[in-house]
Enzyme design. Structure first.
Site, PDB file in Angstrom:
ATOM      1  N   THR A 159       4.046   2.997   5.575  1.00  0.00           N
ATOM      2  CA  THR A 159       2.658   2.524   5.606  1.00  0.00           C
ATOM      3  C   THR A 159       1.870   3.453   6.516  1.00  0.00           C
ATOM      4  OG1 THR A 159       1.166   0.835   6.533  1.00  0.00           O
ATOM      5  CG2 THR A 159       3.416   0.779   7.324  1.00  0.00           C
ATOM      6  N   ARG A 197       0.874  -5.137  -5.185  1.00  0.00           N
ATOM      7  CA  ARG A 197       0.951  -6.302  -4.297  1.00  0.00           C
ATOM      8  C   ARG A 197       1.148  -7.481  -5.250  1.00  0.00           C
ATOM      9  NH1 ARG A 197      -0.674  -4.221   0.715  1.00  0.00           N
ATOM     10  NH2 ARG A 197      -2.389  -2.735   0.688  1.00  0.00           N
ATOM     11  N   GLY A 243       0.833  -1.207   0.000  1.00  0.00           N
ATOM     12  CA  GLY A 243       0.000   0.000   0.000  1.00  0.00           C
ATOM     13  C   GLY A 243       0.866   1.255   0.000  1.00  0.00           C
ATOM     14  N   ASP A 294      -0.425   2.609   8.374  1.00  0.00           N
ATOM     15  CA  ASP A 294      -0.958   1.867   9.524  1.00  0.00           C
ATOM     16  C   ASP A 294      -0.139   1.996  10.810  1.00  0.00           C
ATOM     17  OD1 ASP A 294      -2.997   0.970   7.936  1.00  0.00           O
ATOM     18  OD2 ASP A 294      -2.111  -0.983   7.538  1.00  0.00           O
ATOM     19  N   ASP A 297       4.937  -4.621   6.216  1.00  0.00           N
ATOM     20  CA  ASP A 297       5.425  -5.962   6.574  1.00  0.00           C
ATOM     21  C   ASP A 297       5.469  -6.935   5.389  1.00  0.00           C
ATOM     22  OD1 ASP A 297       2.694  -6.071   6.580  1.00  0.00           O
ATOM     23  OD2 ASP A 297       2.494  -6.852   8.614  1.00  0.00           O
ATOM     24  N   ARG A 306      -6.635  -2.775   9.105  1.00  0.00           N
ATOM     25  CA  ARG A 306      -7.199  -4.136   9.143  1.00  0.00           C
ATOM     26  C   ARG A 306      -6.808  -4.845  10.435  1.00  0.00           C
ATOM     27  NH1 ARG A 306      -6.068  -5.701   3.145  1.00  0.00           N
ATOM     28  NH2 ARG A 306      -3.996  -5.246   3.866  1.00  0.00           N
ATOM     29  N   ASP A 330       2.030   0.052  11.947  1.00  0.00           N
ATOM     30  CA  ASP A 330       1.962  -1.237  12.653  1.00  0.00           C
ATOM     31  C   ASP A 330       3.284  -1.998  12.647  1.00  0.00           C
ATOM     32  OD1 ASP A 330       1.904  -1.650   9.940  1.00  0.00           O
ATOM     33  OD2 ASP A 330       0.374  -3.199   9.979  1.00  0.00           O
TER      34      ASP A 330
HETATM   35  O1  F6P Z   1      -1.621  -1.486   4.645  1.00  0.00           O
HETATM   36  C1  F6P Z   1      -2.196  -0.238   4.450  1.00  0.00           C
HETATM   37  C2  F6P Z   1      -3.651  -0.340   4.154  1.00  0.00           C
HETATM   38  O2  F6P Z   1      -4.023   0.959   3.802  1.00  0.00           O
HETATM   39  C3  F6P Z   1      -4.563  -0.894   5.253  1.00  0.00           C
HETATM   40  O3  F6P Z   1      -4.862  -0.004   6.280  1.00  0.00           O
HETATM   41  C4  F6P Z   1      -5.768  -1.294   4.463  1.00  0.00           C
HETATM   42  O4  F6P Z   1      -6.501  -2.266   5.146  1.00  0.00           O
HETATM   43  C5  F6P Z   1      -5.164  -1.834   3.205  1.00  0.00           C
HETATM   44  O5  F6P Z   1      -3.930  -1.169   3.046  1.00  0.00           O
HETATM   45  C6  F6P Z   1      -5.986  -1.676   1.964  1.00  0.00           C
HETATM   46  O6  F6P Z   1      -5.323  -2.287   0.907  1.00  0.00           O
HETATM   47  P1  F6P Z   1      -5.726  -2.189  -0.620  1.00  0.00           P
HETATM   48  O7  F6P Z   1      -5.356  -0.819  -1.109  1.00  0.00           O
HETATM   49  O8  F6P Z   1      -4.925  -3.244  -1.297  1.00  0.00           O
HETATM   50  O9  F6P Z   1      -7.185  -2.390  -0.682  1.00  0.00           O
END
Ligand code: F6P
Length: 328
Positions: free
Chosen positions: A130, A76, A15, A132, A107, A176, A134
């Protein structure tokens, strides 16, 4: 400094997060400062497998410090999870003469990088990017501060309409598996309740709290909910539940979604990214590998990547209590 590394590849993966461009700029310019080459790897590990590379000079990263997203793009990538995929990527890296990699991401990015490092004994250094927050081994990840400011700004606007109509709003924020955004933005925006993945507040408690709010004269309320809240109900289910059980409430839902990942990075994220880029490149030049750069007590420190990925950062429980007291 070791003379061995002459060309560093930089990649953004997973992300995107505001401040990634500032980190790319820092990596590129630190390479230029130490007169080594820097290669941008486009579209994350997908681009690494396909050899989507471009040499970046100090001038290639002009005017990007203020830009959200990532100029290198991101992805991804499932193929990189396979040995064959990583072998293809390694061949491309060797062909391009890249001696080490700076990985900017979360991660998933680091997990891929660690396997790559182990399989090919290839030097890698991580920068946590990120929204998050986290990741263990840093007090702050790049993009988190900007995302918090975005969320608070949005909730301030929601508050205007909530109070005009005397409504209760459930506001879903990203996270998440981690409640950092919900908890900090919730306190910053004055939310009534904050639901996060790390703590089960319980539906009864939520209802009690909302009842009390009405009794004490509050006419509108905001409940911030992290995507992965532990109660296990999404914002729409929570709305239905409250409407069924507290008929006095008129409830609305707002899902902030991906807007939380965009926008111009805050000054904090730009400075953090600039510092991390310098530390990452200089650590590689000093022979370090398989570490992640972090900001711990405002100092740039290295943490083994494996630990950064496995340990996860802890939420600040004091904030839960502060939030409780503030919603009196
Ligand atoms: O890891 C960052 C994040 O923004 C999370 O908070 C979220 O759940 C996820 O990515 C969303 O991912 P995507 O853009 O692949 O839907």
């Amino acid at each position: 400094m070791s003379k061995k590394i002459k060309k560093i590849g930089v990649i953004t993966s997973g992300g995107d997060a505001p401040g990634m461009n500032a980190a790319i700029r820092s990596v590129v310019r630190t390479c230029a400062f130490h007169t080594i080459k820097c290669v941008g790897i486009y579209r994350g590990y997908e681009g690494m497998i396909e050899g989507d590379f471009k040499v970046l000079s100090a001038r290639s990263v002009n005017n990007i410090i203020n830009k959200g997203g990532t100029i290198l793009k991101s992805a991804r990538c499932d193929e990189f999870r396979t040995k064959e995929g990583r072998q293809k990527a390694h061949l491309q890296i060797k062909k391009a003469g890249i001696d080490a990699l700076v990985l900017i991401g979360g991660d998933g990015t680091f997990t891929g990088g660690m396997i790559f490092n182990k399989e090919f004994n290839f030097p890698v250094l991580g920068i946590p990017g990120t929204i998050d927050n986290d990741i263990y081994g840093t007090n702050y990840t790049i993009g988190y501060d900007t995302a918090l400011n975005t969320v608070v700004e949005c909730i301030d606007k929601i508050r205007d309409t909530a109070s005009s109509h005397k409504r209760l709003f459930f506001v879903e924020v990203m996270g998440r598996d981690a409640g950092h955004i919900a908890l900090n933005a919730g306190v910053g925006a004055g939310a009534e309740e904050i639901l996060i993945p790390e703590e089960d507040l319980g539906l009864d408690r939520l209802l009690e709290s909302l009842k009390r709010s009405k009794q004490t004269g509050k006419s509108s309320s905001i409940v911030v909910v992290a995507e992965g809240d532990k109660i296990g109900k999404n914002v729409f289910e929570l709305r239905d539940y409250v409407e069924e059980n507290l008929v006095e409430y008129e409830v609305r839902v707002s899902v902030l979604g991906h807007m939380q990942r965009g926008g111009s990075p805050s000054c904090f994220d730009r400075v953090l990214a600039s510092r991390m880029g310098v530390k990452a490149v200089e650590s590689l030049l000093n022979g370090k590998s398989n570490y992640m750069v972090g900001s711990i007590n405002n100092k740039m420190e290295l943490t083994p990547m494996g630990k950064a990925v496995k340990a996860h950062s802890k939420i600040n429980k004091e904030l839960l209590r502060v939030s409780d007291i503030m919603s009196t």
